[in-house]
Write a protein that holds these residues in place. Structure first.
Motif, PDB file in Angstrom:
ATOM      1  N   UNK A  93     -18.909  37.481  18.456  1.00 51.57           N
ATOM      2  CA  UNK A  93     -17.644  37.087  17.830  1.00 51.57           C
ATOM      3  C   UNK A  93     -16.503  37.098  18.856  1.00 51.57           C
ATOM      4  N   UNK A  94     -16.483  38.102  19.728  1.00 54.16           N
ATOM      5  CA  UNK A  94     -15.452  38.158  20.779  1.00 54.16           C
ATOM      6  C   UNK A  94     -15.603  36.988  21.745  1.00 54.16           C
ATOM      7  N   UNK A  95     -16.853  36.651  22.093  1.00 54.73           N
ATOM      8  CA  UNK A  95     -17.086  35.480  22.938  1.00 54.73           C
ATOM      9  C   UNK A  95     -16.562  34.224  22.249  1.00 54.73           C
ATOM     10  N   UNK A  96     -16.810  34.082  20.968  1.00 49.70           N
ATOM     11  CA  UNK A  96     -16.358  32.902  20.226  1.00 49.70           C
ATOM     12  C   UNK A  96     -14.837  32.806  20.225  1.00 49.70           C
ATOM     13  N   UNK A  97     -14.144  33.933  20.063  1.00 51.66           N
ATOM     14  CA  UNK A  97     -12.677  33.935  20.087  1.00 51.66           C
ATOM     15  C   UNK A  97     -12.153  33.540  21.456  1.00 51.66           C
ATOM     16  N   UNK A  98     -12.764  34.052  22.501  1.00 56.06           N
ATOM     17  CA  UNK A  98     -12.257  33.839  23.861  1.00 56.06           C
ATOM     18  C   UNK A  98     -12.708  32.519  24.463  1.00 56.06           C
ATOM     19  N   UNK A  99     -13.940  32.113  24.198  1.00 54.56           N
ATOM     20  CA  UNK A  99     -14.508  30.937  24.855  1.00 54.56           C
ATOM     21  C   UNK A  99     -14.539  29.701  23.954  1.00 54.56           C
ATOM     22  N   UNK A 100     -14.445  29.911  22.660  1.00 52.65           N
ATOM     23  CA  UNK A 100     -14.494  28.796  21.715  1.00 52.65           C
ATOM     24  C   UNK A 100     -15.737  28.862  20.859  1.00 52.65           C
ATOM     25  N   UNK A 101     -15.545  28.698  19.562  1.00 54.07           N
ATOM     26  CA  UNK A 101     -16.656  28.837  18.618  1.00 54.07           C
ATOM     27  C   UNK A 101     -17.700  27.741  18.797  1.00 54.07           C
ATOM     28  N   UNK A 102     -17.258  26.509  19.031  1.00 52.37           N
ATOM     29  CA  UNK A 102     -18.211  25.396  19.154  1.00 52.37           C
ATOM     30  C   UNK A 102     -19.172  25.596  20.319  1.00 52.37           C
ATOM     31  N   UNK A 103     -18.648  25.932  21.492  1.00 55.34           N
ATOM     32  CA  UNK A 103     -19.508  26.114  22.666  1.00 55.34           C
ATOM     33  C   UNK A 103     -20.440  27.305  22.462  1.00 55.34           C
ATOM     34  N   UNK A 104     -19.947  28.380  21.849  1.00 61.96           N
ATOM     35  CA  UNK A 104     -20.791  29.553  21.662  1.00 61.96           C
ATOM     36  C   UNK A 104     -21.914  29.272  20.668  1.00 61.96           C
ATOM     37  N   UNK A 105     -21.624  28.524  19.610  1.00 56.66           N
ATOM     38  CA  UNK A 105     -22.683  28.170  18.661  1.00 56.66           C
ATOM     39  C   UNK A 105     -23.743  27.297  19.318  1.00 56.66           C
ATOM     40  N   UNK A 106     -23.320  26.404  20.220  1.00 56.19           N
ATOM     41  CA  UNK A 106     -24.284  25.578  20.937  1.00 56.19           C
ATOM     42  C   UNK A 106     -25.137  26.438  21.876  1.00 56.19           C
ATOM     43  N   UNK A 107     -24.490  27.329  22.644  1.00 57.29           N
ATOM     44  CA  UNK A 107     -25.215  28.175  23.595  1.00 57.29           C
ATOM     45  C   UNK A 107     -26.171  29.131  22.895  1.00 57.29           C
ATOM     46  N   UNK A 108     -25.812  29.541  21.710  1.00 60.34           N
ATOM     47  CA  UNK A 108     -26.652  30.485  20.965  1.00 60.34           C
ATOM     48  C   UNK A 108     -28.032  29.904  20.675  1.00 60.34           C
ATOM     49  N   UNK A 109     -28.116  28.575  20.590  1.00 61.76           N
ATOM     50  CA  UNK A 109     -29.386  27.896  20.329  1.00 61.76           C
ATOM     51  C   UNK A 109     -30.189  27.690  21.609  1.00 61.76           C
TER      52      UNK A 109
END
Length: 154
Positions: A93-109
């Motif tokens: 969640x902290x990564x999503x706030x700092x780096x952006x939710x869209x990119x983090x959701x993509x990287x998570x996959x």
């Protein structure tokens, strides 16, 4: 130091390969509870370096365009022990706030994992003559002003 950490999205990593050659790279990061977290791909060179040897150094440094004098850019460097950890929702969640939710959701996959860096010591520099050694005491970072030893100056 807190502003420098809060206002930067990436840090520079120094790790060692299997032959103990120093390698430099970078990674997005978050800072929580006096620890650093990086989210890196298994294909990145530093991924296996860190898995094989968790002793690393990292640096967060002020952008050149923001520095009054490039010789004295604000920066903090830490040495510490990095270990891969299981996915953690709070950290993600902290990564999503700092780096952006869209990119983090993509990287998570993809093939990314979180590494936790426990800070052992470091140095914070805020211009000429404003250097502070950092030590970790019971997960609290203690800063101590560095004084010039006049017996060792040239």
């Amino acid at each position: 130091m807190e502003n420098l950490i809060k206002n930067n999205k990436t840090l520079i990593i120094s790790s060692l390969d299997k032959e103990n050659n120093a390698k430099i790279s970078y990674s997005p990061f978050v800072y929580m509870n006096n620890k650093l977290y990086i989210y890196i791909s298994k294909v990145a060179e530093h991924y296996n370096n860190i898995l094989n040897n968790g002793n690393i150094s990292v640096m967060i440094i002020e952008d050149e365009k923001d520095a009054k004098v490039t010789f004295a850019r604000n920066r903090v460097s830490f040495t510490g022990k990095a270990t891969r950890i299981e996915d953690d929702e709070e950290i993600f969640s902290e990564f999503s706030k700092k780096q952006g939710e869209n990119i983090m959701n993509m990287l998570r996959k993809m093939d990314f994992n979180i590494f936790e860096i426990v800070i052992e010591k470091g140095r914070y520099v805020e211009g000429f003559g404003k250097a502070f050694d950092i030590r970790n005491e019971n997960n609290e970072l203690i800063l101590e002003h560095v004084k010039l030893d006049k017996n060792h100056s040239n």
